[in-house]
Design a protein around this motif. Structure first.
Motif, PDB file in Angstrom:
ATOM      1  N   SER A 270      40.599  32.948  39.905  1.00  0.00           N
ATOM      2  CA  SER A 270      39.479  32.207  40.896  1.00  0.00           C
ATOM      3  C   SER A 270      38.587  31.724  39.884  1.00  0.00           C
ATOM      4  O   SER A 270      37.492  31.755  41.294  1.00  0.00           O
ATOM      5  CB  SER A 270      39.515  33.300  41.835  1.00  0.00           C
ATOM      6  N   ASN A 271      38.249  31.851  38.642  1.00  0.00           N
ATOM      7  CA  ASN A 271      36.679  31.538  38.306  1.00  0.00           C
ATOM      8  C   ASN A 271      35.959  32.249  38.851  1.00  0.00           C
ATOM      9  O   ASN A 271      34.803  31.495  38.403  1.00  0.00           O
ATOM     10  CB  ASN A 271      36.959  29.610  38.899  1.00  0.00           C
ATOM     11  N   GLY A 272      35.978  33.392  39.025  1.00  0.00           N
ATOM     12  CA  GLY A 272      35.159  34.175  39.112  1.00  0.00           C
ATOM     13  C   GLY A 272      34.252  35.186  38.032  1.00  0.00           C
ATOM     14  O   GLY A 272      34.944  34.637  36.835  1.00  0.00           O
ATOM     15  N   ARG A 273      33.338  36.065  38.797  1.00  0.00           N
ATOM     16  CA  ARG A 273      32.872  36.943  36.803  1.00  0.00           C
ATOM     17  C   ARG A 273      33.126  38.419  37.542  1.00  0.00           C
ATOM     18  O   ARG A 273      32.706  38.717  38.597  1.00  0.00           O
ATOM     19  CB  ARG A 273      31.618  36.674  37.576  1.00  0.00           C
ATOM     20  N   LEU A 274      33.056  39.036  36.877  1.00  0.00           N
ATOM     21  CA  LEU A 274      33.666  40.663  37.104  1.00  0.00           C
ATOM     22  C   LEU A 274      32.699  41.113  35.765  1.00  0.00           C
ATOM     23  O   LEU A 274      32.891  41.409  35.178  1.00  0.00           O
ATOM     24  CB  LEU A 274      34.296  41.463  36.553  1.00  0.00           C
ATOM     25  N   SER A 275      31.600  42.752  36.643  1.00  0.00           N
ATOM     26  CA  SER A 275      31.126  42.531  35.737  1.00  0.00           C
ATOM     27  C   SER A 275      31.265  44.617  35.850  1.00  0.00           C
ATOM     28  O   SER A 275      31.237  45.046  36.975  1.00  0.00           O
ATOM     29  CB  SER A 275      29.463  42.563  35.245  1.00  0.00           C
ATOM     30  N   ILE A 276      31.516  45.363  34.916  1.00  0.00           N
ATOM     31  CA  ILE A 276      32.208  46.997  35.669  1.00  0.00           C
ATOM     32  C   ILE A 276      31.585  47.892  34.391  1.00  0.00           C
ATOM     33  O   ILE A 276      31.132  47.877  33.482  1.00  0.00           O
ATOM     34  CB  ILE A 276      33.313  47.013  35.202  1.00  0.00           C
ATOM     35  N   ASP A 277      30.292  48.558  35.237  1.00  0.00           N
ATOM     36  CA  ASP A 277      28.680  49.261  34.425  1.00  0.00           C
ATOM     37  C   ASP A 277      29.010  51.055  34.691  1.00  0.00           C
ATOM     38  O   ASP A 277      29.359  51.129  36.319  1.00  0.00           O
ATOM     39  CB  ASP A 277      27.800  48.663  34.373  1.00  0.00           C
ATOM     40  N   SER A 278      28.656  51.459  33.683  1.00  0.00           N
ATOM     41  CA  SER A 278      28.901  53.416  34.465  1.00  0.00           C
ATOM     42  C   SER A 278      27.427  54.034  34.076  1.00  0.00           C
ATOM     43  O   SER A 278      27.217  53.754  32.475  1.00  0.00           O
ATOM     44  CB  SER A 278      29.734  54.360  34.127  1.00  0.00           C
TER      45      SER A 278
END
Length: 296
Positions: A270-278
């Motif tokens: 969907s042309n989005g941006r994802l960030s995953i952090d801990s």
């Protein structure tokens, strides 16, 4: 001979059988005072017993080797099936990516040019304007059908009739999604402010699925309350889910990590941006989307 054969064929220590045979020979020698026929018969009996033990050991080794071959064959068949399934899945994903990147882009460009042509028409060209409107409608239909085909290609498991009859996920269903997780025991602290303007349907589906996957991870791998924030910021739809990392796992089995992979693929589609952090013992998922599906 029978004792040594039985002991070695059963896979036990041959020394036990040798001890029994030796004790038998010693008892016979002490009772009878020797073997009839002398040392030749005694040696023949000893070698016969040894041959029985060797035969039992050889048959046991052959049996174990045969079992090993059967296990390897079963493992090879299972591995071949897994590899075939993996290759089919990869091919379906490749086709889905090609459809999304090529056809989706070209149809979007076509719709844009049709809109520009409609705007540039002079007054009185109603028939041409109507034809352009019909063409744009057909372009939208192609986009919808392409999205449906992409969904079928990305589908790994068969779905039930009830699942197939459910409405398409959208922003309007976020409240019900949060309520469904609250009903199974997850403490959710939601802050949902749905944009008022138009949102591309594919973006609504992506937001819904990202929130669903993040809450699933929060339920299975986290502890405490899960903070959910869905709002519009700087013309973008922002989704944030955060909670503490838990020490126990709810549900069966451990996580495979494929949920995060699917979430990232969903956002990128969907042309989005994802960030995953801990950090500091907290797990955080952030996603940003353009309401119209433009690149972020």
């Amino acid at each position: 001979m029978l004792v040594l054969f039985s002991v070695t064929f059963a896979g036990k220590q041959p020394l036990v059988g040798i001890g029994i045979v030796a004790a038998f020979f010693l008892g016979a020698f002490m009772t009878l005072g020797g073997f009839r026929g002398g040392a030749i018969v005694g040696s023949a009996a000893l070698f016969s017993a040894t041959a029985g033990g060797a035969t039992g050991a050889a048959l046991r080794i052959h049996r174990e080797h045969w079992r090993t071959l059967e296990e390897r064959a079963e493992s090879a068949i299972a591995t071949r099936e897994i590899e075939a399934t993996r290759r089919v899945t990869e091919e379906r994903l490749r086709i889905a990516r090609d459809l999304h990147d090529v056809i989706g882009h070209q149809v979007a460009m076509l719709s844009m040019h049709l809109g520009a042509a409609e705007i540039g028409l002079p007054e009185g060209a109603e028939s041409s304007r109507q034809a352009l409107v019909s063409a744009r409608s057909s372009a939208r239909t192609v986009v919808v059908e392409t999205q449906r085909i992409l969904a079928l290609l990305r589908l790994e498991d068969e779905i039930s009739d009830d699942e197939a009859l459910r409405p398409t996920p959208a922003l309007s269903g976020l409240g019900g999604l949060v309520a469904s997780f609250e009903s199974i025991g997850l403490d959710v602290r939601p802050s949902i402010d749905i944009p008022v303007g138009f949102v591309e349907p594919s973006v609504g589906v992506a937001v819904y699925r990202v929130l669903q996957g993040a809450l699933t991870n929060a339920y299975r791998h986290g502890e405490g309350a899960a903070a959910v924030d869905v709002c519009e910021r700087d013309g973008r739809i922002c989704v944030t889910v955060e909670n503490r990392v838990g020490h126990s796992l709810r549900g069966s089995g451990s996580g495979s990590g494929l949920g995060l992979v699917g979430m990232r693929e969903r956002v990128e589609s969907s042309n989005g941006r994802l960030s995953i952090d801990s950090d500091d013992g907290r797990f955080r998922v952030r996603a940003e989307f353009s309401p119209l599906g433009a690149a972020v």
